[in-house]
Design an enzyme around this catalytic site. Structure first.
Site, PDB file in Angstrom:
ATOM      1  CG  HIS A 107      -0.774  -2.688  -1.829  1.00  0.00           C
ATOM      2  ND1 HIS A 107      -1.036  -3.844  -1.129  1.00  0.00           N
ATOM      3  CD2 HIS A 107      -0.111  -3.053  -2.942  1.00  0.00           C
ATOM      4  CE1 HIS A 107      -0.556  -4.871  -1.796  1.00  0.00           C
ATOM      5  NE2 HIS A 107       0.023  -4.419  -2.913  1.00  0.00           N
ATOM      6  CD  GLU A 165      -2.544  -3.830   1.987  1.00  0.00           C
ATOM      7  OE1 GLU A 165      -1.761  -4.395   2.780  1.00  0.00           O
ATOM      8  OE2 GLU A 165      -2.516  -4.018   0.777  1.00  0.00           O
ATOM      9  CG  ASN A 178      -0.869  33.973  15.240  1.00  0.00           C
ATOM     10  OD1 ASN A 178      -1.102  33.623  16.392  1.00  0.00           O
ATOM     11  ND2 ASN A 178       0.231  34.608  14.885  1.00  0.00           N
TER      12      ASN A 178
END
Lengths: 686, 169
Positions: free
Chosen positions: A48, A70, A409
């Site tokens: 918002h 929203e 990794n």
């Protein structure tokens, strides 16, 4: 004139990025089927404020997008819609979109519009609305229609010179408009004459008023009823067009700078244009990277307190100095001791301002693990601990990428897929653990997993085939693990887009070394591996051991010293009359004569008359031969490169208490130098 | 242009006359008078002991601390390959701003003694003749005659960015 909104852009963007981080981490905590209201509320609030802010600042694309976001969040919040994994994923992707749009805004670059569109479509599909409905609601909020339900009115109010004389006060009128709603007033001083020519009864000012209110145009007109003849009045609905106009000069400027140099050139070459474009882009970039730091108010208060005490101490000492009496010498010493304490505390709290909790660096990993584990088809649990451990902001920024690489990794090569894990008798879900803690003057970051561990044989054969080691070379485990940090080394059978190109680990190690840190790895096949990164807490100050060689004083970083000792003659051995080694317990350590490396006149050349400082760097130990150990102290690191250049074996310089300069030794650099020297000697022998 | 701005400042603040841009500070080196652009001079200090820099060229005497920054000191006699002179009470260090490679550095040069300041109009500066191998002509901006004396005007940017002093080296 009015308020220049652009000055708030940086702040807005910074806050929005923070908001996005909050959304992201909350979304990751949001499990399917569980709509913990507080978490959803947090996400909703962030979305918002981003929407509100971007609409205010005229970032319409962001506002439109976040509006859809929203709407969806609102439905979740009011429990009209259940949280599903697909919603969470879509929301996560939209966080990425908003971030890319805001980044584009910051860097004045472009973003991937197609991607944003596709995510927006997905959100709308979830909402079940046809695109047009969503579009309409968007219009209501952002661009504001032309009719009564507009966001407000733009009033261009230019009183005539004689308006005040007719008994009408423009300020009263503005005050009256204010009663209708929120105002944004820009005053124009264009017509203001010189003070000498000014008539007190004339009105020279004019105003541009933005009224944010849903009142009717007639209501606004009514206020101006009495002055209609005494002013030029234009009332128009506030619309997004005005906002886009505001941004357009920037674009024009950019295009102008892009094109202009080409035009002025007599024979424009086609190559020139892209180059200039690049230059323009480059120039605009640093503006966005205007670095700032958020500091907790408690830290600032602490600073103010300390400065206050420092001032008191200083005035006390000043007073004593003016009426100096030998009988007061003790008091004076006390005062100086106090001054010293306050100075040190002040120094510490100033340094603390630069310190941030490592959670800033860790925060991105839940998302990374979430995304990668689904991509790789692995089940991974991420454990974080020690997130509150603080380290210097600069160090944090530079450690981010290496950490990402190491985590990737681990995910890619270390942890196995569920079926392999099951077959190996391990739980299906692999654990990746990130841990951070302070140890001495360093921060330690550990990345451990319970995956397959490093395969020594595979590393070895790979190193042999790529010519890094000879086939019959005998290597300790440590040396074998060290091989993965060599440039161009990768054992991954297939190069994936995650890792396996072998360009990573050497870069990781180089970055960490540049920060004055070290990285090492322990691993047990079938049980997992642990990578430990050791970094200095700060790059500005360090604890140093002062040593003397001849007439020169050098500083050795205390973190790299293992021990200092007086050499015993029977422990010194020579290898082919070239290299000297010292037998320390069950290790043979190369002796490095500092005066030889730095070409100095020493007090003594006999190792037993001086001292050996055992230091560790680049994974091996050397014994530095110095004349004498002096004190230990905290030193402020100064760069030699500001006015000179890098010196091999020296990492910087500092200023000692007597105002002279002392060099700080670069221990890893010295280790490399000593290796180079002994290889020269080997050549001589051969 | 920073130089003009500084010139104006000097004029208003210190009442320095005329064209400051063409003023040179001169110093003596082996009985010859050399000049450097006065706007590049940051300060003049007496000789003080320096901290030597490991593995540096011989003419780099070392570094000193000037109000918290580390400043390298070059012995100009050694740089030009002249005979060494014992440092005495009149030996001075001229601290200069050196511009090169898009950055400004501060460096000091050790000279025998400071001489004077002169106005040298731009058009009275003559190009240096070819000295052969003896002196690197690149360091000499030109020659000028003031009061029947010859001044050797140095290009300090070239001089103090050359050889081992060059950061890129």
């Amino acid at each position: 004139m009015g308020i220049d909104l652009s000055q708030f852009h940086a702040t807005f963007l910074e806050e929005s990025f923070e908001g996005l981080d909050v959304m992201e981490s909350s979304l990751l905590n949001l499990d399917a089927g569980d709509s913990d209201s507080e978490t959803v509320n947090t996400i909703f609030r962030s979305a918002h404020s981003i929407k509100g802010g971007s609409a205010t600042f005229g970032f319409d694309n962001v506002a439109k997008f976040t509006h859809v976001l929203e709407t969806l969040l609102d439905e979740v919040r009011s429990e009209e819609r259940e949280v599903t994994q697909s919603i969470v994923n879509a929301l996560l992707e939209s966080v990425d979109c908003v971030r890319s749009m805001l980044e584009a805004q910051r860097d004045e670059s472009d973003y991937d519009e197609a991607q944003v569109k596709s995510v927006q479509d997905r959100l709308e599909a979830i909402l079940g609305n046809s695109g047009s409905v969503a579009e309409e609601t968007v219009d209501e909020v952002v661009s504001s229609g032309s009719t009564n339900n507009s966001e407000g009115w733009l009033i261009d109010f230019k009183p005539h010179l004689n308006m005040i004389q007719t008994g009408n006060d423009p300020v009263r009128i503005i005050r009256e408009i204010k009663s209708l709603g929120l105002l944004e007033v820009k005053t124009s001083f264009d017509k203001l004459p010189d003070l000498s020519e000014m008539n007190a009864e004339d009105c020279y000012l004019s105003w541009e008023i933005e009224l944010y209110s849903d009142v009717d145009e007639s209501v606004v007109r009514e206020i101006f009823e009495w002055v209609e003849d005494e002013c030029d009045l234009v009332i128009s609905p506030l619309s997004s067009e005005i906002k886009t106009e505001e941004t357009s000069p920037v674009e024009e400027m950019l295009t102008a700078t892009e094109v202009a140099p080409v035009q002025t050139q007599q024979n424009p070459e086609p190559v020139v244009e892209p180059e200039i474009k690049k230059a323009v882009k480059k120039r605009t970039k640093p503006v966005g990277e205007n670095a700032s730091i958020r500091v907790g108010i408690d830290k600032v208060d602490e600073l103010i307190n300390l400065v206050g005490e420092l001032v008191i101490t200083q005035s006390m000492l000043g007073e004593m100095g003016r009426n100096f009496d030998p009988s007061n010498i003790e008091k004076m010493m006390d005062g100086l001791a106090q001054l010293e304490r306050h100075t040190r505390e002040l120094q510490e709290s100033v340094m603390r301002i630069r310190m941030l909790p490592i959670s800033f660096a860790f925060n991105r990993f839940p998302r990374l693990v979430h995304d990668l584990s689904s991509k790789l088809g692995k089940k991974i649990e991420l454990k974080l601990s020690g997130e509150a451990t603080e380290l210097d902001k600069t160090v944090m920024e530079k450690i981010g990428d290496p950490l990402v690489h190491l985590v990737r990794n681990s995910l890619d090569h270390g942890l196995e897929t569920p079926d392999i894990r099951k077959a190996a008798g391990k739980p299906e879900t692999g654990v990746l653990h990130l841990n951070a803690y302070h140890k001495g003057g360093s921060i330690i970051i550990e990345i451990s997993d319970d995956g397959a561990g490093l395969n020594k044989e595979k590393i070895r054969s790979k190193a042999v085939s790529s010519g890094l080691i000879a086939e019959d070379e005998i290597l300790t485990d440590e040396k074998i693990y060290d091989l993965i940090f060599q440039p161009g080394f990768s054992t991954a059978e297939a190069v994936s887009d995650l890792s396996g190109r072998g360009v990573g680990m050497d870069v990781v190690r180089r970055n960490i070394r540049e920060l004055g840190g070290a990285v090492d790895i322990v691993s047990k096949e079938g049980e997992g591996s642990k990578i430990t990164i050791r970094l200095p807490l700060t790059l500005a100050i360090m604890d140093g051991q002062l040593v003397r060689v001849g007439n020169e004083t050098y500083i050795i970083p205390i973190v790299s010293i293992i021990e200092s000792l007086q050499a015993k003659k029977e422990s010194i051995n020579k290898i082919v009359d070239q290299a000297e080694v010292y037998k320390l317990r069950d290790e043979y350590i190369n002796i490095v004569r500092l005066y030889e490396i730095f070409d100095l006149q020493p007090e003594t050349t006999d190792v037993t008359n001086g001292l050996l400082v055992m230091v560790e760097g680049e994974g091996s130990k050397i014994g530095l031969f110095v004349d004498e150990l002096l004190g230990q102290q905290q030193v402020v690191i100064k760069s030699l490169e500001t006015n000179y250049r890098r010196i091999e074996g020296v990492s910087g310089a500092t200023i000692l208490g007597d105002g002279t300069v002392a060099m700080i030794l670069d221990v890893p650099g010295l280790v490399v130098m000593s290796r180079a020297k002994s290889s020269v000697n080997e050549d001589k022998v051969a | 242009m920073t130089t003009t701005a500084q010139a104006v400042d000097l004029q208003t603040d210190y009442g320095v006359s005329a064209d400051v841009e063409n003023q040179y500070l001169t110093f003596i080196l082996n009985d010859e008078e050399y000049g450097v652009d006065i706007l590049r001079v940051q300060e003049i200090r007496g000789w003080e002991s320096v901290t030597s820099v490991p593995n540096a060229p011989e003419y780099l005497k070392g570094v000193i601390n000037i109000r918290g920054t580390i400043v390298p000191i070059v012995d100009l006699r050694m740089r030009f390959g002249m005979d060494n002179l014992e440092y005495g009470p009149i030996t001075v260090v001229i601290v200069l701003k050196v511009i090169g490679d898009n950055r400004e550095r501060v460096m000091g040069i050790v000279v025998d003694t400071v001489s004077d300041t002169y106005d040298v109009p731009e058009d009275s500066i003559k190009p240096a003749p070819d000295f052969g191998d003896k002196i690197e002509v690149a360091f000499v901006k030109g020659l000028a005659t003031v009061n029947e004396k010859m001044l050797i005007l140095l290009d300090i940017d070239k001089l103090l960015n050359s050889g081992e002093l060059n950061i890129l080296d």
